[in-house]
Design a protein around this motif. Structure first.
Motif, PDB file in Angstrom:
ATOM      1  N   HIS A 103     -27.177  11.466  -7.826  1.00  0.00           N
ATOM      2  CA  HIS A 103     -27.042  12.757  -7.190  1.00  0.00           C
ATOM      3  C   HIS A 103     -28.085  13.393  -6.397  1.00  0.00           C
ATOM      4  O   HIS A 103     -28.343  14.623  -6.046  1.00  0.00           O
ATOM      5  CB  HIS A 103     -26.518  13.948  -8.083  1.00  0.00           C
ATOM      6  N   ARG A 104     -29.098  12.615  -6.477  1.00  0.00           N
ATOM      7  CA  ARG A 104     -30.497  13.353  -5.906  1.00  0.00           C
ATOM      8  C   ARG A 104     -30.342  13.185  -4.271  1.00  0.00           C
ATOM      9  O   ARG A 104     -29.476  12.431  -3.754  1.00  0.00           O
ATOM     10  CB  ARG A 104     -31.732  12.026  -6.165  1.00  0.00           C
ATOM     11  N   PRO A 105     -30.567  14.447  -4.003  1.00  0.00           N
ATOM     12  CA  PRO A 105     -30.435  14.904  -2.492  1.00  0.00           C
ATOM     13  C   PRO A 105     -30.875  13.782  -1.504  1.00  0.00           C
ATOM     14  O   PRO A 105     -32.162  13.067  -1.625  1.00  0.00           O
ATOM     15  CB  PRO A 105     -31.062  15.991  -2.343  1.00  0.00           C
ATOM     16  N   SER A 106     -30.173  13.451  -0.495  1.00  0.00           N
ATOM     17  CA  SER A 106     -30.634  12.464   0.646  1.00  0.00           C
ATOM     18  C   SER A 106     -32.086  12.660   1.215  1.00  0.00           C
ATOM     19  O   SER A 106     -32.904  11.787   1.211  1.00  0.00           O
ATOM     20  CB  SER A 106     -29.727  12.143   1.416  1.00  0.00           C
ATOM     21  N   ALA A 107     -32.338  14.138   1.590  1.00  0.00           N
ATOM     22  CA  ALA A 107     -33.780  14.655   1.962  1.00  0.00           C
ATOM     23  C   ALA A 107     -34.714  14.109   0.966  1.00  0.00           C
ATOM     24  O   ALA A 107     -35.871  13.576   1.586  1.00  0.00           O
ATOM     25  CB  ALA A 107     -33.796  16.095   2.067  1.00  0.00           C
TER      26      ALA A 107
END
Length: 78
Positions: free
Chosen positions: A43-47
């Motif tokens: 769930h780590r943001p793609s950015a």
């Protein structure tokens, strides 16, 4: 270039819309050792996952990285 351990500049200087984190605020997932607590999580943001450390962004120190990323943020975000 490898990420500078204990730097955390990329978790402080830029805004991260997926986390509703404004520029200059510390990310809620940055721990006291300046390490990301969700670094290997799905769930780590793609950015965040797509950020790659490089000299032009990270410079030669944490202080320089904060300055460079803050400057890039001001040039690219209204």
């Amino acid at each position: 270039m490898d990420c500078r351990m204990g730097c955390g500049a990329c978790c402080i200087a830029p805004s991260i819309s997926a986390l509703m984190k404004p520029a200059g605020d510390r990310c809620q997932h940055l721990d006291d050792a300046m390490l990301c607590t969700i670094f290997n999580e799905p769930h780590r943001p793609s950015a965040c996952a797509e950020f790659k450390a490089e000299m032009g962004v990270c410079g030669t120190s944490r202080t320089e990285a904060l300055h460079l990323i803050t400057e890039l943020e001001s040039l690219t975000c209204p």
